[in-house]
Design a protein around this motif. Structure first.
Motif, PDB file in Angstrom:
ATOM      1  N   ARG A   1       3.882  -2.456   5.486  1.00 57.45           N
ATOM      2  CA  ARG A   1       3.624  -2.581   3.943  1.00 57.45           C
ATOM      3  C   ARG A   1       2.950  -1.273   3.195  1.00 57.45           C
TER       4      ARG A   1
ATOM      5  N   ASP B   1       0.040  -0.459   6.208  1.00 60.82           N
ATOM      6  CA  ASP B   1      -0.677  -1.559   7.042  1.00 60.82           C
ATOM      7  C   ASP B   1       0.008  -1.856   8.263  1.00 60.82           C
TER       8      ASP B   1
ATOM      9  N   TYR C   1      -2.571   4.024  -5.448  1.00 60.87           N
ATOM     10  CA  TYR C   1      -2.773   2.869  -4.696  1.00 60.87           C
ATOM     11  C   TYR C   1      -1.877   1.762  -5.187  1.00 60.87           C
ATOM     12  N   LEU C   2      -1.020   1.336  -4.177  1.00 62.05           N
ATOM     13  CA  LEU C   2      -0.169   0.545  -4.366  1.00 62.05           C
ATOM     14  C   LEU C   2      -0.333  -1.111  -3.953  1.00 62.05           C
ATOM     15  N   ARG C   3      -1.169  -1.270  -2.990  1.00 59.62           N
ATOM     16  CA  ARG C   3      -1.608  -2.543  -2.573  1.00 59.62           C
ATOM     17  C   ARG C   3      -2.929  -2.420  -2.229  1.00 59.62           C
ATOM     18  N   GLY C   4      -3.792  -3.488  -2.175  1.00 54.63           N
ATOM     19  CA  GLY C   4      -5.121  -3.512  -1.726  1.00 54.63           C
ATOM     20  C   GLY C   4      -4.719  -4.056  -0.094  1.00 54.63           C
ATOM     21  N   ALA C   5      -5.809  -3.957   0.790  1.00 55.43           N
ATOM     22  CA  ALA C   5      -5.941  -4.236   2.101  1.00 55.43           C
ATOM     23  C   ALA C   5      -7.162  -4.876   2.540  1.00 55.43           C
TER      24      ALA C   5
ATOM     25  N   MET D   1     -12.365  -5.695   0.057  1.00 56.59           N
ATOM     26  CA  MET D   1     -11.266  -4.725   0.359  1.00 56.59           C
ATOM     27  C   MET D   1     -11.489  -3.437   0.978  1.00 56.59           C
TER      28      MET D   1
ATOM     29  N   LEU E   1       0.747   0.835   1.168  1.00 54.16           N
ATOM     30  CA  LEU E   1      -0.643   1.011   0.475  1.00 54.16           C
ATOM     31  C   LEU E   1      -0.944   1.875  -0.325  1.00 54.16           C
ATOM     32  N   SER E   2      -0.550   3.090   0.006  1.00 50.39           N
ATOM     33  CA  SER E   2      -0.749   4.280  -1.042  1.00 50.39           C
ATOM     34  C   SER E   2       0.186   5.439  -0.900  1.00 50.39           C
TER      35      SER E   2
ATOM     36  N   THR F   1      -5.638  -8.282   6.862  1.00 54.26           N
ATOM     37  CA  THR F   1      -4.507  -8.303   6.401  1.00 54.26           C
ATOM     38  C   THR F   1      -4.088  -6.864   6.841  1.00 54.26           C
TER      39      THR F   1
END
Length: 141
Positions: A126, A122, A88-92, A51, A128-129, A96
């Motif tokens: 979306r 991203d 952090y809300l989602r990994g990347a 990630m 991410l943080s 992606t």
């Protein structure tokens, strides 16, 4: 410093902020207490789990917030981060994430301290943080 510095960042091959070159980042805009920075992801920014490292995202958020602050400072002033938090809300992954974008805005402009917030996305927009920070205002000399 702020006006000349910000103008220099928009130039191709800029040398005003070496960190931007390391991050493969570019200033899209910094005006009226808002800033947007885009960064091209790279395998150089990936941690062992595949990630994009959280520290890279935090650095991008910090830079966006600092540039939102710089956009309203008078000549002869500069800023430095005094504290920062990030969620952090989602990994990347590099695949992606595509280009990352950080959008920041000034929340409060005090005499000695400014407060800002940032959101990172991203390339598909979306989230991410989200981050917040306080910045000391300093004289250049």
């Amino acid at each position: 410093m702020p006006r000349k510095y910000l103008e220099a960042l928009y130039r191709e091959g800029q040398t005003a902020n070496p960190l931007f070159n390391t991050l493969r980042a570019r200033l899209v805009r910094a005006e009226a207490g808002e800033a947007e920075i885009r960064m091209t992801t790279s395998r150089d920014f990936v941690q062992g789990g595949g990630m994009v490292a959280g520290g890279i995202l935090a650095t991008l958020a910090d830079e966006a917030m600092a540039h939102a602050v710089l956009s309203v400072l008078p000549e002869g002033k500069r800023t430095v981060t005094s504290e920062m938090n990030i969620r952090y809300l989602r990994g990347a992954t590099v695949e992606t994430a595509g280009d990352l974008v950080a959008r920041a805005r000034l929340v409060r402009h005090g005499k000695h301290i400014c407060v800002a917030e940032a959101q990172l996305f991203d390339s598909a927009e979306r989230p991410l943080s989200v981050a917040g920070a306080s910045f000391f205002l300093l004289d250049e000399s």
